[in-house]
Scaffold this active site. Structure first.
Site, PDB file in Angstrom:
ATOM      1  N   CYS A 146      -0.167  -0.601  -1.686  1.00  0.00           N
ATOM      2  CA  CYS A 146       0.459  -1.398  -2.811  1.00  0.00           C
ATOM      3  C   CYS A 146       1.802  -1.798  -2.495  1.00  0.00           C
ATOM      4  CB  CYS A 146       0.397  -0.496  -4.133  1.00  0.00           C
ATOM      5  SG  CYS A 146       1.246  -1.560  -5.429  1.00  0.00           S
ATOM      6  N   GLN A 181      -6.254 -12.801  -6.244  1.00  0.00           N
ATOM      7  CA  GLN A 181      -5.258 -11.927  -7.389  1.00  0.00           C
ATOM      8  C   GLN A 181      -4.217 -11.301  -7.039  1.00  0.00           C
ATOM      9  OE1 GLN A 181      -8.376  -9.725  -9.486  1.00  0.00           O
ATOM     10  NE2 GLN A 181     -10.007 -11.007  -8.737  1.00  0.00           N
ATOM     11  N   CYS A 238      -4.917  -2.864  -8.949  1.00  0.00           N
ATOM     12  CA  CYS A 238      -3.715  -2.766  -8.497  1.00  0.00           C
ATOM     13  C   CYS A 238      -2.889  -1.964  -9.589  1.00  0.00           C
ATOM     14  CB  CYS A 238      -3.089  -4.374  -8.435  1.00  0.00           C
ATOM     15  SG  CYS A 238      -1.591  -3.944  -7.526  1.00  0.00           S
TER      16      CYS A 238
HETATM   17  C1  LIG Z   1      -2.320  -9.011 -10.915  1.00  0.00           C
HETATM   18  C2  LIG Z   1      -2.975  -8.415  -9.789  1.00  0.00           C
HETATM   19  C3  LIG Z   1      -2.242  -7.867  -8.672  1.00  0.00           C
HETATM   20  C4  LIG Z   1      -2.855  -7.474  -7.539  1.00  0.00           C
HETATM   21  N1  LIG Z   1      -2.040  -6.869  -6.442  1.00  0.00           N
HETATM   22  C5  LIG Z   1      -2.692  -6.478  -5.407  1.00  0.00           C
HETATM   23  C6  LIG Z   1      -1.955  -6.099  -4.258  1.00  0.00           C
HETATM   24  O1  LIG Z   1      -0.540  -6.095  -4.323  1.00  0.00           O
HETATM   25  N2  LIG Z   1      -2.413  -5.392  -3.453  1.00  0.00           N
HETATM   26  C7  LIG Z   1      -3.926  -5.080  -3.430  1.00  0.00           C
HETATM   27  O2  LIG Z   1      -4.515  -4.966  -2.283  1.00  0.00           O
HETATM   28  N3  LIG Z   1      -4.638  -5.632  -4.132  1.00  0.00           N
HETATM   29  C8  LIG Z   1      -3.931  -6.147  -5.377  1.00  0.00           C
HETATM   30  N4  LIG Z   1      -4.898  -6.618  -6.467  1.00  0.00           N
HETATM   31  C9  LIG Z   1      -6.191  -6.052  -6.690  1.00  0.00           C
HETATM   32  C10 LIG Z   1      -7.445  -6.883  -5.765  1.00  0.00           C
HETATM   33  O3  LIG Z   1      -7.035  -8.395  -6.208  1.00  0.00           O
HETATM   34  C11 LIG Z   1      -8.636  -6.662  -6.349  1.00  0.00           C
HETATM   35  O4  LIG Z   1      -8.696  -5.029  -6.042  1.00  0.00           O
HETATM   36  C12 LIG Z   1      -9.691  -7.313  -5.133  1.00  0.00           C
HETATM   37  O5  LIG Z   1      -9.590  -8.733  -5.618  1.00  0.00           O
HETATM   38  C13 LIG Z   1     -11.304  -6.756  -5.706  1.00  0.00           C
HETATM   39  O6  LIG Z   1     -12.125  -7.518  -5.176  1.00  0.00           O
HETATM   40  P1  LIG Z   1     -13.577  -7.433  -5.853  1.00  0.00           P
HETATM   41  O7  LIG Z   1     -14.412  -8.226  -4.950  1.00  0.00           O
HETATM   42  O8  LIG Z   1     -13.997  -5.905  -6.090  1.00  0.00           O
HETATM   43  O9  LIG Z   1     -13.474  -8.041  -7.425  1.00  0.00           O
HETATM   44  P2  LIG Z   1     -13.070  -9.595  -7.794  1.00  0.00           P
HETATM   45  O10 LIG Z   1     -12.378 -10.060  -6.770  1.00  0.00           O
HETATM   46  O11 LIG Z   1     -12.341  -9.420  -9.220  1.00  0.00           O
HETATM   47  O12 LIG Z   1     -14.550 -10.303  -7.771  1.00  0.00           O
HETATM   48  C14 LIG Z   1     -15.589  -9.733  -8.314  1.00  0.00           C
HETATM   49  C15 LIG Z   1     -16.591 -10.954  -8.550  1.00  0.00           C
HETATM   50  O13 LIG Z   1     -17.836 -10.707  -9.163  1.00  0.00           O
HETATM   51  C16 LIG Z   1     -18.309 -11.605  -9.932  1.00  0.00           C
HETATM   52  N5  LIG Z   1     -18.852 -10.970 -10.991  1.00  0.00           N
HETATM   53  C17 LIG Z   1     -18.741  -9.905 -12.284  1.00  0.00           C
HETATM   54  N6  LIG Z   1     -19.886  -9.695 -12.866  1.00  0.00           N
HETATM   55  C18 LIG Z   1     -20.934 -10.290 -12.347  1.00  0.00           C
HETATM   56  C19 LIG Z   1     -22.304 -10.334 -12.599  1.00  0.00           C
HETATM   57  N7  LIG Z   1     -22.673  -9.709 -13.449  1.00  0.00           N
HETATM   58  N8  LIG Z   1     -23.155 -11.027 -11.668  1.00  0.00           N
HETATM   59  C20 LIG Z   1     -22.340 -11.808 -10.654  1.00  0.00           C
HETATM   60  N9  LIG Z   1     -21.244 -11.893 -10.282  1.00  0.00           N
HETATM   61  C21 LIG Z   1     -20.439 -11.162 -11.295  1.00  0.00           C
HETATM   62  C22 LIG Z   1     -16.998 -12.064 -10.596  1.00  0.00           C
HETATM   63  O14 LIG Z   1     -17.287 -13.402 -11.096  1.00  0.00           O
HETATM   64  C23 LIG Z   1     -15.811 -12.085  -9.413  1.00  0.00           C
HETATM   65  O15 LIG Z   1     -16.218 -13.215  -8.698  1.00  0.00           O
HETATM   66  C24 LIG Z   1      -4.130  -7.267  -7.560  1.00  0.00           C
HETATM   67  C25 LIG Z   1      -5.094  -7.947  -8.796  1.00  0.00           C
HETATM   68  C26 LIG Z   1      -4.531  -8.152  -9.736  1.00  0.00           C
HETATM   69  C27 LIG Z   1      -5.193  -9.025 -11.060  1.00  0.00           C
END
Ligand SMILES: Cc1cc2nc3c(=O)[nH]c(=O)nc-3n(C[C@H](O)[C@H](O)[C@H](O)COP(=O)(O)OP(=O)(O)OC[C@H]3O[C@@H](n4cnc5c(N)ncnc54)[C@H](O)[C@@H]3O)c2cc1C
Lengths: 444, 110
Positions: free
Chosen positions: A388, A84, A206
Site C-alpha cells: 500500500c 481502482q 485497500c
Molecule cells: C479506492 C481504491 C484504492 C485502491 N488502492 C490500491 C493501492 O494503492 N494498491 C493496491 O495494490 N490495491 C489498491 N486497491 C485494490 C485493488 O484495486 C483491488 O484489490 C483489485 O482491483 C482487486 O481485483 P479483483 O479482480 O479481485 O476485483 P475487481 O477488480 O473488483 O473485479 C471483480 C470483477 O468481477 C466481476 N463480478 C462480480 N460479481 C460477478 C459475478 N457474479 N459474475 C461475473 N462477474 C462478476 C465484476 O464485474 C468485476 O469486473 C484499491 C481499490 C480501491 C477501490
C-alpha cells in the site's frame, strides 16, 4: 476435500516442465515480453473464470499462454475495466477520472470465450456455473475472481447517488463518484469546518485508502490555510486503523501530531444526508449522533451474493459472515472443492485485498491450478504479500509492504517503509498503473 | 531477477501509454540524423563534447526540477532511494537531450 479427477484431461508432464522453464528463461533474460507459444501444455479441459477484474484478467492471460487446447471461458458483464488504485488520486484532486478506464475487450486475449453476463449461481457439487440468463456452464476447473460487493446498504439512510453532495464522499464507489468526492473535498477545504472520516468493521479492499483520504484531506486543508480552524475526527469500527501494528502506530502518531483524534469501536451505522448528521454505534451498543460538514464513507464490504449464498463460501468462522470464498491461504485452492481456486479480493484470507496481492498471487494460483490439472498437489505457497503506497501528503507517501504474518517485506533493497518518500509517491503517481497493466496482461 | 522483469514490464507499459509522444520524438530525432548524413557535417566525435556538456547542465537542472515536474517537491526527497530515483530520472532526461544536441550541433556548425 472433493476428490476431483477427469479422464478427459490430457496433460503432458514434460510439456508442463518445458513451459515452466521457458517462462522462467524469458523472465530471467528479459529478452521477450511474452512466453514462447510452443511451450504450452496440451489439455482439453474447460476452465471457467468468473470475474474480469485484475485477478480474472491476469488468470486468463496466463492460462491462454500456458495451455494449448484447453477451453477458457471468462464470465463478466462488465465491459469497462477500472484501475481502482487510481480512484484515490481522483478523489484527492491529483488525477482526472479519464486516466483510470480501459476496455476489457482489449485486455482479454484472443481464444478466450467471453460471456458478457454475471454468474448468478455456483453449483460446485455438479461443477456448474449458472449465468443471469440461465445459461449453464459446465466446467472442469473454476477460478472465482468476482471481487467484492460494496455494501452501502448496511448504513441506514445512505444513498450512493448522492456522493458529492452535502459533504458526502466515498473514494470506493466509481471514478465518477471519486471525482464527485474531490469536488466536495475541494469545496470543504476552502472554508473548513468539521470532518468525519470513517472505517467499517469488515475486511475492505485497500485498507489504506480511508487513511490516505484522511492524510490528503488534512494536507489539502493545510494548503488552503483552513486546517488550524477545522476539526477532523477519525471513527474506526474496530480497535485499530490498520491491521499491521507497526503501521497502525505510525499512522496514529502522525495523526496525533496534526491533531486528528481517533474514536475506536465507533461504527458508522446511519446517515442523514440532508441534515448532515451521522450515527455511530459504540462498543456497548449505544448510539451517538454527530453533525458534520464533510464525511468520508468507505462502505462495509462482503462477497457478492452469488458467492455468499453458494457452497463455496466459508460455512463457519470469522469469514463466514461476509460469505468470503473458503480457500487455503497458502495455495489459494478451495478447501473443499479441489478443482476450484480463488483469486483477488473475493478470497476469505486473513489479509490482502489489493492489486499488489493479485500481482504476487496470480502466478502462484496458475501454477497450482496447472499442478492440479495434472493430478498433482498444488506446490506453490503464497505468503500473503500485500502493499500500500500510503499517501501522506501531495508529493510523498510511505511504501508499506507486508505479509500474512505482519512482517514488513520491502520488495526492493533500500526501501524504508516508514519514511516519507518521493519514490513511493512516484510509484503511486506514475509507475503503478503500468505495472498493473502488465499484471492484467499476464506478464507480471 | 523478478525485480528486473518488473522494471522492464513497467517501462514497457509506460512506453505503450505514451506511444504517440515516443514515436513523435523518434521521428524528429531520425530526421535530424538523416539531415546530418545528407548535409556533409563535421565528424561525429566533434559533437560529443558539447553534447556531454549540455547533458551535465541538463542533469543538474533536472535533478532540482524532477520532483516538482511530478506534483511533488524537493522537500519530499528524503533518503538515499529518493535521491537515486531523482538522479536516475534526471540522467534519463539529460541523456535524451544529449541525443538531440549531438546532431543539432553538427548541423549548426557545418
Ligand atoms: C479506492 C481504491 C484504492 C485502491 N488502492 C490500491 C493501492 O494503492 N494498491 C493496491 O495494490 N490495491 C489498491 N486497491 C485494490 C485493488 O484495486 C483491488 O484489490 C483489485 O482491483 C482487486 O481485483 P479483483 O479482480 O479481485 O476485483 P475487481 O477488480 O473488483 O473485479 C471483480 C470483477 O468481477 C466481476 N463480478 C462480480 N460479481 C460477478 C459475478 N457474479 N459474475 C461475473 N462477474 C462478476 C465484476 O464485474 C468485476 O469486473 C484499491 C481499490 C480501491 C477501490
Amino acid at each position: 476435500m472433493t476428490d476431483f479427477k477427469d479422464e478427459k484431461i490430457v496433460l503432458s508432464r514434460r510439456s508442463f516442465l518445458a513451459a515452466g522453464a521457458a517462462v522462467t528463461a524469458a523472465a530471467g533474460t528479459g529478452l521477450s515480453l511474452s512466453a514462447p507459444a510452443q511451450a504450452a501444455i496440451k489439455s482439453n479441459a474447460h476452465i471457467v473464470v468468473v470475474g474480469s477484474g485484475l485477478a480474472g484478467l491476469g488468470i486468463v492471460n496466463r492460462l491462454r499462454k500456458q495451455l494449448d487446447g484447453a477451453k477458457i471461458t471468462l464470465v463478466d458483464a462488465k465491459k469497462v475495466h477500472h484501475y481502482q488504485p487510481g480512484f484515490t488520486l481522483i478523489a484527492t484532486g491529483i488525477w482526472p477520472k479519464e486516466k483510470v478506464s480501459d476496455t476489457n475487450q482489449e485486455l482479454i486475449p484472443a481464444g478466450v470465450e467471453w460471456i458478457q453476463e454475471m454468474a448468478k449461481e455456483f453449483k460446485p457439487d455438479s461443477n456448474q456455473v449458472i449465468t443471469d440468463s440461465g445459461k449453464v456452464l459446465k466446467y472442469d476447473f473454476l477460478v472465482v475472481a468476482t471481487g467484492l460487493h460494496l455494501d452501502y446498504n448496511q448504513i441506514e439512510g445512505m444513498d450512493e447517488k448522492r456522493i458529492g453532495s452535502k459533504g458526502l464522499t466515498s473514494v470506493y464507489h466509481s471514478p465518477e463518484m471519486a471525482e464527485a468526492s474531490w469536488k466536495s473535498m475541494d469545496e470543504f477545504r476552502k472554508k473548513g469546518g468539521k470532518a468525519l472520516m470513517t472505517l467499517p468493521g469488515t475486511p475492505i479492499k485497500c485498507a489504506g485508502a480511508p487513511l490516505k483520504m484522511t492524510f490528503m484531506l488534512a494536507n489539502r486543508m493545510e494548503q488552503s490555510g483552513t486546517l488550524a480552524d477545522s476539526e477532523i475526527t477519525f471513527h474506526s469500527a474496530g480497535t485499530t486503523v490498520f491491521s499491521v501494528p507497526v503501521i497502525n502506530q505510525e499512522v496514529l502518531d502522525r495523526w496525533q501530531k496534526i491533531g486528528i483524534p481517533v474514536n475506536f469501536q465507533s461504527k458508522l451505522v446511519g446517515i442523514d444526508i440532508d441534515a448532515q448528521r451521522a450515527t455511530f454505534e459504540l462498543a456497548d451498543g449505544s448510539r451517538v449522533e454527530e453533525d458534520y460538514d464533510f464525511i468520508h464513507v468507505p462502505p462495509p464490504m462482503r462477497a457478492p451474493d452469488s458467492v455468499k449464498n453458494s457452497p463455496l463460501a466459508w460455512q463457519e468462522g470469522p469469514m463466514a459472515g461476509g460469505g468470503w470464498l473458503e480457500v487455503d491461504p497458502g495455495t489459494l485452492q478451495h478447501k473443499r472443492y479441489a478443482n476450484v481456486f480463488g483469486a483477488g479480493d473475493i478470497n476469505g484470507t486473513g489479509k490482502g485485498k489489493t492489486a499488489a496481492t493479485v500481482k504476487k498471487s496470480v502466478p502462484i494460483i496458475v501454477d497450482n491450478l496447472l499442478s492440479v490439472m495434472q493430478g498433482l498437489e498444488p506446490k506453490q505457497i503464497f505468503d500473503g504479500y500485500t502493499s500500500c503506497p500510503l499517501l501522506v501528503r501531495e508529493g510523498a507517501a510511505l511504501l508499506v509492504e507486508f505479509d500474512y504474518k505482519n512482517n514488513l517485506t520491502p520488495s526492493l533493497p533500500l526501501v524504508q517503509p516508514l519514511q516519507d518518500s518521493y519514490f513511493a509517491w512516484l510509484l503511486k503517481y506514475r509507475l503503478f498503473k503500468p505495472s498493473y497493466m502488465a499484471v492484467a496482461k499476464g506478464r507480471l | 531477477m523478478y525485480e528486473i522483469w518488473l522494471i522492464i514490464n513497467t517501462f514497457y507499459e509506460l512506453a505503450l501509454m505514451n506511444l504517440g509522444l515516443i514515436v513523435g520524438v523518434f521521428v524528429v530525432w531520425a530526421g535530424l540524423m538523416v539531415a546530418t548524413q545528407i548535409k556533409k557535417t563535421q565528424p561525429w566525435c566533434t559533437s560529443m563534447k558539447p553534447a556531454l556538456l549540455v547533458a551535465v547542465l541538463v542533469w543538474v537542472v533536472s535533478f532540482m526540477l524532477v520532483p516538482s515536474m511530478t506534483k511533488s517537491s524537493f522537500a519530499n526527497v528524503t533518503y538515499i532511494l529518493d535521491y537515486l530515483v531523482v538522479a536516475g530520472v534526471a540522467a534519463a532526461i539529460a541523456g535524451l537531450v544529449a541525443v538531440f544536441v549531438a546532431p543539432l550541433y553538427l548541423l549548426v556548425r557545418r
